[in-house]
Design a protein around this motif. Structure first.
Motif, mmCIF file in Angstrom:
data_model
loop_
_atom_site.group_PDB
_atom_site.id
_atom_site.type_symbol
_atom_site.label_atom_id
_atom_site.label_comp_id
_atom_site.label_asym_id
_atom_site.label_seq_id
_atom_site.Cartn_x
_atom_site.Cartn_y
_atom_site.Cartn_z
ATOM 1 N N ALA A 1 0.858 -1.177 0.000
ATOM 2 C CA ALA A 1 0.000 0.000 0.000
ATOM 3 C C ALA A 1 0.898 1.232 0.000
ATOM 4 C CB ALA A 1 -0.905 -0.003 1.236
ATOM 5 N N PRO A 2 0.337 2.413 -0.268
ATOM 6 C CA PRO A 2 1.188 3.607 -0.347
ATOM 7 C C PRO A 2 2.064 3.834 0.883
ATOM 8 C CG PRO A 2 -0.988 4.088 -1.220
ATOM 9 C CD PRO A 2 -1.049 2.705 -0.665
ATOM 10 N N GLU A 3 1.557 3.523 2.095
ATOM 11 C CA GLU A 3 2.324 3.817 3.303
ATOM 12 C C GLU A 3 2.745 2.568 4.072
ATOM 13 O OE1 GLU A 3 -0.237 6.362 5.513
ATOM 14 O OE2 GLU A 3 0.131 8.113 4.230
ATOM 15 N N LEU B 1 6.396 0.960 -0.649
ATOM 16 C CA LEU B 1 7.417 0.910 -1.692
ATOM 17 C C LEU B 1 7.656 2.305 -2.257
ATOM 18 C CD1 LEU B 1 6.191 -2.276 -3.593
ATOM 19 C CD2 LEU B 1 8.156 -2.116 -2.059
ATOM 20 N N GLU B 2 8.900 2.613 -2.570
ATOM 21 C CA GLU B 2 9.226 3.941 -3.091
ATOM 22 C C GLU B 2 8.817 4.110 -4.537
ATOM 23 O OE1 GLU B 2 13.325 4.702 -2.432
ATOM 24 O OE2 GLU B 2 13.144 4.838 -0.237
ATOM 25 N N LYS B 3 8.647 2.998 -5.247
ATOM 26 C CA LYS B 3 8.235 3.081 -6.650
ATOM 27 C C LYS B 3 7.340 1.898 -6.981
ATOM 28 C CE LYS B 3 12.266 0.520 -8.372
ATOM 29 N NZ LYS B 3 13.393 0.503 -9.350
ATOM 30 N N ASP B 4 6.558 2.063 -8.033
ATOM 31 C CA ASP B 4 5.690 0.980 -8.481
ATOM 32 C C ASP B 4 6.539 -0.056 -9.215
ATOM 33 O OD1 ASP B 4 3.312 -0.404 -8.956
ATOM 34 O OD2 ASP B 4 3.129 0.477 -10.951
ATOM 35 N N THR C 1 11.764 -7.184 -3.263
ATOM 36 C CA THR C 1 11.933 -5.853 -2.672
ATOM 37 C C THR C 1 11.122 -5.726 -1.396
ATOM 38 O OG1 THR C 1 12.274 -4.894 -4.877
ATOM 39 C CG2 THR C 1 11.699 -3.375 -3.085
ATOM 40 N N ALA C 2 9.882 -6.215 -1.439
ATOM 41 C CA ALA C 2 9.011 -6.132 -0.265
ATOM 42 C C ALA C 2 9.601 -6.908 0.909
ATOM 43 C CB ALA C 2 7.621 -6.650 -0.611
ATOM 44 N N ARG C 3 10.135 -8.084 0.642
ATOM 45 C CA ARG C 3 10.721 -8.890 1.713
ATOM 46 C C ARG C 3 11.981 -8.222 2.282
ATOM 47 N NH1 ARG C 3 11.047 -15.157 0.286
ATOM 48 N NH2 ARG C 3 11.313 -15.213 2.563
#
Length: 421
Positions: free
Chosen positions: A163-165, A181-184, A194-196
């Protein structure tokens, strides 16, 4: 008037708000003298972190009707929610009645939050596909944080929620929090990696201890108004309509094709179903899948569920021994099965065993007397009673198993043929 500024670590920092509220109530600081702010500490997303919170004796007793609203109000998007809840506690401390206007405001905020909670839960895929799943949502971080435990129960298999935040990662064993995430990222593998990498804060980080879970508190009179299977599943994870929810790991809802014209109703989840969060995946479920395939059916095109949604068992050493649900437990769970069948409107309902048949027909059933024939149901659809596949596993010899398995396949074939009738 001297003001007091209280800094919380995140919008979901319920433990911080509660500790400071207790301290400020004890010090008799008025609600309008407090400024609540959010400021992330440097180690908010560290793998481990410690925290020191103020301590003070409790000065307030919260009625159950109000206490049930607090987590949902706290996770709402109301800018004054921290002050509003503190003011409520201040009134209770002083013995001042809660006005109708204030109580209605709290109820409205809680209701709005619970609607958002259900919307988020409806986005969560089931565990049919064990691979990592990605859920993209626009919900606020406080709401997401309040659902970490519920979402992991809804899908025990791994997932990433972005989510955005907030980034929330569940690897099948524990969940971890991270920033948005800083970018889509379009590539699923890159997004998961990246999420992990950024979702690093877990149970060893004290800043994330004490997040208040927002629950939906489903009641029997409202379950039938649900209009989707996803909504039923999202509500059922909080079901406490009978005592079975306590020892069980989770609610195990139905699974399959939401457009299915045929539904199979068993008794209850077993040990593996309770652990995996899916119906009919243990030994009996594997036998059922084989028999259904031999009968010309396809599990992916059917709906598979149980009359009772929690695993009833007695512990025996490291094992959990199945126990048959009683009539009170079946009655408590009846609204869930009725709502499933109402949403699905199946043409054929196959009742697997005594409990499944009794739950659908609303009376005691002797399988041997009513097996292998079409039974008209009240909604105009067709019912068919057969044995539960676990019965076949309990037969003492191979000859009996072969004979009864063949009869079971024949019953399933009869049910499938009824779809074309």
């Amino acid at each position: 008037m001297n003001g007091k500024t209280v800094v919380l670590s995140a919008t979901s920092d319920f433990s911080g708000w509660r500790a400071w509220s207790r301290k400020l109530l004890y010090d008799r600081v008025a609600a309008d003298e407090i400024r609540w702010t959010i400021e992330a500490p440097a180690d908010l997303y560290a793998r481990s972190a410690t925290r020191v919170l103020p301590e003070a004796p409790s000065t307030t007793t919260i009625p159950r009707s109000l206490a049930a609203l607090f987590p949902a109000v706290f996770a709402s998007d109301a800018p004054d929610r921290f002050q509003l809840l503190y003011f409520t506690l201040q009134l209770l401390r002083d013995g001042t009645p809660i006005s109708d206007e204030l109580f209605v405001r709290l109820q409205d905020l809680a209701t709005q939050t619970r609607h958002r909670v259900l919307d988020l839960r409806c986005q969560m895929p089931d565990a049919h596909n064990p691979d990592w799943q990605i859920i993209r949502t626009s919900h606020a971080s406080a709401l997401i944080d309040s659902q970490a435990s519920a979402l992991s129960n809804l899908r025990p298999a791994p997932w990433i929620l972005t989510a955005p935040e907030r980034t929330l990662c569940w690897d099948g064993q524990e969940y971890r929090f991270g920033p948005g995430l800083e970018k889509d990222i379009a590539d699923p593998a890159e997004l998961i990696a990246t999420a992990r990498e950024i979702a690093t804060a877990g149970t060893d980080n004290a800043w994330w201890n004490g997040i208040a879970p927002v629950r939906l508190h489903p009641i029997a009179s409202e379950i039938g108004s649900s209009t989707s299977l996803a909504s039923l599943r999202g509500q059922a994870i909080d079901c406490q309509l009978c005592d079975l929810y306590g020892p069980a790991t989770r609610t195990v809802s139905g699974e399959g094709d939401p457009e299915a014209r045929i539904i199979f109703v068993g008794e209850q989840p077993g040990d593996q179903e309770d652990l995996q969060g899916r119906p009919f995946v243990g030994p009996a479920g594997q036998l059922f899948d084989r028999a259904l395939k031999e009968a010309g059916g396809n599990r992916a095109e059917a709906w598979i569920t149980n009359a009772v949604k929690h695993f009833k068992f007695v512990p025996r050493g490291k094992r959990r021994i199945h126990q048959k649900p009683d009539s009170a437990e079946m009655a408590a769970c009846a609204p869930w099965l009725a709502a499933e069948r109402k949403v699905l409107a199946p043409k054929v309902t196959v009742m697997l065993g005594v409990t499944g048949a009794s739950a659908v027909l609303g009376r005691h059933v002797t399988v041997s007397r009513e097996r292998s024939r079409h039974i008209p149901l009240e909604d105009g659809s067709i019912g068919l009673v057969t044995v539960h596949p676990s019965y076949l596993l309990r037969l003492p010899d191979e000859e009996s198993k072969t004979r009864e398995y063949t009869k079971f396949v024949t019953d399933l074939r009869m049910a499938i043929s009824a779809l074309a009738g």
